[in-house]
Motif scaffolding. Structure first.
Motif, PDB file in Angstrom:
ATOM      1  N   HIS A 360    -128.523 -26.420  92.746  1.00 55.73           N
ATOM      2  CA  HIS A 360    -129.495 -26.973  92.511  1.00 55.73           C
ATOM      3  C   HIS A 360    -130.574 -26.039  91.977  1.00 55.73           C
ATOM      4  CE1 HIS A 360    -131.521 -25.861  96.542  1.00 55.73           C
ATOM      5  NE2 HIS A 360    -130.112 -25.998  96.809  1.00 55.73           N
ATOM      6  N   GLY A 365    -127.366 -26.623  85.690  1.00 53.41           N
ATOM      7  CA  GLY A 365    -126.505 -26.327  86.736  1.00 53.41           C
ATOM      8  C   GLY A 365    -125.166 -25.737  86.473  1.00 53.41           C
ATOM      9  N   PHE A 382    -125.188 -31.825  92.260  1.00 56.60           N
ATOM     10  CA  PHE A 382    -126.128 -31.331  91.369  1.00 56.60           C
ATOM     11  C   PHE A 382    -127.539 -31.834  91.749  1.00 56.60           C
ATOM     12  CE2 PHE A 382    -121.933 -30.733  89.521  1.00 56.60           C
ATOM     13  CZ  PHE A 382    -121.985 -29.543  89.038  1.00 56.60           C
ATOM     14  N   ASP A 389    -127.691 -31.398  84.594  1.00 56.22           N
ATOM     15  CA  ASP A 389    -126.759 -30.760  85.519  1.00 56.22           C
ATOM     16  C   ASP A 389    -125.509 -30.280  85.082  1.00 56.22           C
ATOM     17  OD1 ASP A 389    -128.412 -31.889  87.911  1.00 56.22           O
ATOM     18  OD2 ASP A 389    -127.555 -33.940  87.406  1.00 56.22           O
ATOM     19  N   PHE A 406    -124.606 -36.292  90.134  1.00 54.42           N
ATOM     20  CA  PHE A 406    -125.560 -35.904  89.327  1.00 54.42           C
ATOM     21  C   PHE A 406    -126.966 -36.507  89.733  1.00 54.42           C
ATOM     22  CE2 PHE A 406    -121.396 -36.010  87.179  1.00 54.42           C
ATOM     23  CZ  PHE A 406    -121.170 -34.440  87.107  1.00 54.42           C
ATOM     24  N   SER A 408    -130.103 -34.923  88.567  1.00 49.74           N
ATOM     25  CA  SER A 408    -131.331 -34.615  87.765  1.00 49.74           C
ATOM     26  C   SER A 408    -131.630 -35.666  86.730  1.00 49.74           C
ATOM     27  CB  SER A 408    -130.934 -33.229  87.139  1.00 49.74           C
ATOM     28  OG  SER A 408    -130.721 -32.108  88.089  1.00 49.74           O
ATOM     29  N   SER A 411    -128.116 -35.961  83.519  1.00 46.83           N
ATOM     30  CA  SER A 411    -127.067 -35.631  84.069  1.00 46.83           C
ATOM     31  C   SER A 411    -126.049 -34.885  83.246  1.00 46.83           C
ATOM     32  CB  SER A 411    -126.235 -36.907  84.504  1.00 46.83           C
ATOM     33  OG  SER A 411    -127.214 -37.582  85.590  1.00 46.83           O
TER      34      SER A 411
END
Length: 655
Positions: A360, A365, A382, A389, A406, A408, A411
């Motif tokens: 993170h 990621g 993530f 991610d 995922f 964020s 993703s």
């Protein structure tokens, strides 16, 4: 034999528990295959250079003594600071640094995209925190808070260096801190635990705090440096360490210099992707094989505050396992930019397993670039990534991504093909593109031998039993936007990075595959229109089944029996202060109604280009009959990473 190292020891001692060595490098010179080096509490300021390799049967192990805190650092304390107005100055003779002066070396290399200024490899640390390099002394006297840093208030702690034939002078603004008390360090070594030459295999490094290295930018077309790494060898185990404050990369599982070193920048007349192909073929024609390179284990480490990557690798990462690591605050200063940043950035991660990591607060990621063939990404978490991610780029697969979370806003960024997405949770968008100008290799299954090269019309992807959660009250229009290659801000069609690729993204869901043929279409693989235009340039069919779309997430238009709900059935909250993510299953019936079938290798088939099955690196078949926590799946499993039976609160800690 077990050798001991202690801050109370002497290098004239025999290295026993009663008479330990003083330095780790002295023990390294004494150790033979099968030996253990136990280091006792204290701070060791040295670059540990393994002197011998172990063997598969007799590893050489470096370990911190049980229950003792052992730090190995590439930095030295500096106390002779003199005040000059509102800032401080120290003058260091150049011969203090020996052959390597990080304040003279600038960050440089292929795929680095910082054009407006220069950064040096040196760092100044105040109370263990890396300060910010300024471009001139006036910006030390009057610092400006960084608008991009993740720690804007600390970005006003600045430094600047100047070098002449004799001295290195460092100016720094410590604000209210007194640097003469021993609370300031400067990094002076390029690595902390890294062989000076390739070929030192079968080494274990366990239980240390490893920090503060002046590492260089690590592109796939150059020698990939790291604070710690095996330097082009086989069978390392790096476990239970705390790794931080590498100028560029924390752990390197990457290539050495012999296959090419920044030739794109040095020689100019060939483009970077051509140079990368040359690197790969030199490696194939050299000693890059399962017998010699890779097969490393990187597990249960905490990796943070690195300027480029937490873990980087090209070629040398093949056949490895990266598992149960906590990786965060990578590219945290937002100083370094380019094509090689992220929590984990790997090229040619052939048969590599990336499992149970928490990643993170980075730019990207996980970035799998080129030849993610047989790569298995499973049960990772993530969130809070600037860009995406997971990004899979110009790889033919097969790549299997299952039971990941995922969270964020974006993703998955996809400019590849041959990817199986199974039982994941997506809370962000998918950004999708083709690449018809870059040709990258695919390999003989489970091998480094090259079988061919091809570009990327896209497709050949499978999405099975995933959950897509569109944000509640999302008023984003149900139509595509264009996103850039190196970032994820919406763009117009004419913008983009230096005229390079852009990506299409819809709101959360698989609708981004609109226009791709379906594997269910009659004669999808033998479409005559594709044959007329050239098979290599037409989008490959995709398969979608058993997916659950919540909050009106958008399915692929040809997905049969897509389970689309206007409401939600699961909520989540990221608790950054208490270091956990909490999921609340609010409506299990929605999951049960969307239950599908067990997904396995027989379901997924094989990737188009490599003609290789979606299967484990050991060639056993996949069968996804357990969930994120290893709990057994029902015969008709619910979509997403968790097997849902009842209203439930699920907590995942990441401290």
């Amino acid at each position: 034999m077990e050798y001991h190292v202690s801050k109370k020891g002497s290098n004239l001692n025999p290295g026993t528990r009663a008479e330990p060595f003083l330095t780790i490098n002295t023990a390294a010179k004494a150790a033979q295959p099968g030996d253990i080096i136990t280091v006792h509490k204290g701070v060791y300021r040295e670059w540990v250079k393994p002197y011998r390799a172990g063997t598969a049967a007799k590893r050489i192990t470096y370990q911190a003594a049980k229950g003792e805190s052992v730090t190995i650092t590439g930095a030295e304390v500096v106390t002779d600071w003199v005040r000059e107005g509102n800032i401080w100055k120290t003058v260091i003779k150049n011969d203090y640094f020996g052959e390597f002066n990080p304040y003279q070396e600038v960050i440089y290399g292929d795929w680095l995209m910082v054009y407006d200024r220069v950064y040096h490899l040196g760092e100044v640390y105040l109370n263990g925190r890396s300060m910010y390099e300024a471009t001139d002394i006036n910006k030390v006297k009057k610092p400006v808070i960084s608008k991009s840093s993740t720690e804007p208030e600390f970005s006003k702690y600045t430094w600047y260096c100047s070098i002449d034939d004799y001295n290195t002078t460092i100016y720094a603004n410590f604000h209210n801190e007194d640097p003469t008390t021993g609370n300031v360090e400067i990094n002076v070594r390029p690595h902390v635990f890294f062989p000076a030459k390739p070929g030192y295999s079968y080494i274990t490094v366990r239980g240390f705090t490893l920090k503060q290295a002046a590492t260089q930018w690590a592109p796939p077309t150059a020698f990939q440096e790291g604070l710690i790494g095996p330097h082009w060898s086989k069978g390392w185990i790096i476990e239970n360490n705390i790794i931080s404050d590498s100028k560029c990369s924390g752990i390197s599982l990457g290539k050495d210099a012999s296959t090419g070193h920044n030739e794109w920048n040095h020689l100019k007349f060939k483009q970077g992707t051509q140079r990368e192909r040359e690197v790969i073929f030199r490696a194939v024609n050299g000693n890059w094989s399962r017998d010699n390179i890779g097969s490393h284990i990187v597990r249960s480490n905490v990796i943070y505050n690195c300027g480029q990557t937490g873990i980087v690798g090209h070629l040398g990462c093949a056949f490895s396992r990266i598992e149960s690591n906590h990786i965060y605050n990578i590219v945290h200063k937002r100083e370094l930019a380019g094509a090689e940043t992220g929590g984990i950035k790997l090229h040619a991660a052939i048969d590599t397993v990336i499992s149970r990591n928490v990643i993170h607060n980075t730019h990207r990621g996980l970035w799998l670039d080129w030849q993610a063939q047989g790569t298995h990404v499973t049960r990772n978490l993530f969130f809070d990534h600037d860009s995406t991610d997971i990004f899979i780029e110009v790889s033919h697969g097969p790549t299997t991504v299952d039971h990941n979370i995922f969270l964020s806003p974006v993703s998955f960024q996809n400019i590849a093909q041959g990817i199986a997405m199974v039982h994941n949770l997506f809370a962000g968008q998918i950004a999708l593109s083709q690449e018809l100008n870059r040709y990258t290799p695919y390999h003989v299954p489970h091998s480094t031998a090259v079988a061919g090269v091809m570009m990327f019309p896209g497709g050949d992807d499978r999405f099975c039993n995933n959950v897509f959660i569109r944000p509640e009250n999302d008023d984003t229009p149900d139509k595509p936007v264009t996103r850039s290659f190196f970032g994820n801000e919406p763009l117009t069609e004419t913008e983009g990075f230096l005229g390079a690729l852009t990506y299409t993204a819809y709101p959360v869901g698989t609708a981004v595959y609109t226009g791709y043929p379906s594997c269910d279409d009659e004669k999808a693989w033998e479409n005559p229109e594709r044959a007329k235009k050239g098979l290599e340039q037409e989008k490959l069919p995709v398969a979608m089944e058993g997916n659950l779309y919540l909050n009106s997430a958008l399915p692929y238009q040809k997905e049969k029996n897509a389970a689309v709900n206007k409401g939600t059935a699961i909520a989540f909250k990221i608790n950054r202060d208490s270091s956990n993510v909490v999921f609340h299953i609010t409506n299990p019936d929605i999951f049960k109604k969307a239950a599908g079938k067990i997904i396995a290798t027989d379901t997924l088939g094989h990737g188009f280009q490599a003609e290789m099955l979606f299967e484990n690196p050991d060639e056993t078949p996949f069968i996804f009959d357990t969930d994120f926590f290893g709990r057994p799946r029902s015969k008709k499993p619910t979509p997403g990473p968790f097997e849902v039976k009842n209203v439930e609160i699920i907590e995942i800690s990441f401290a």
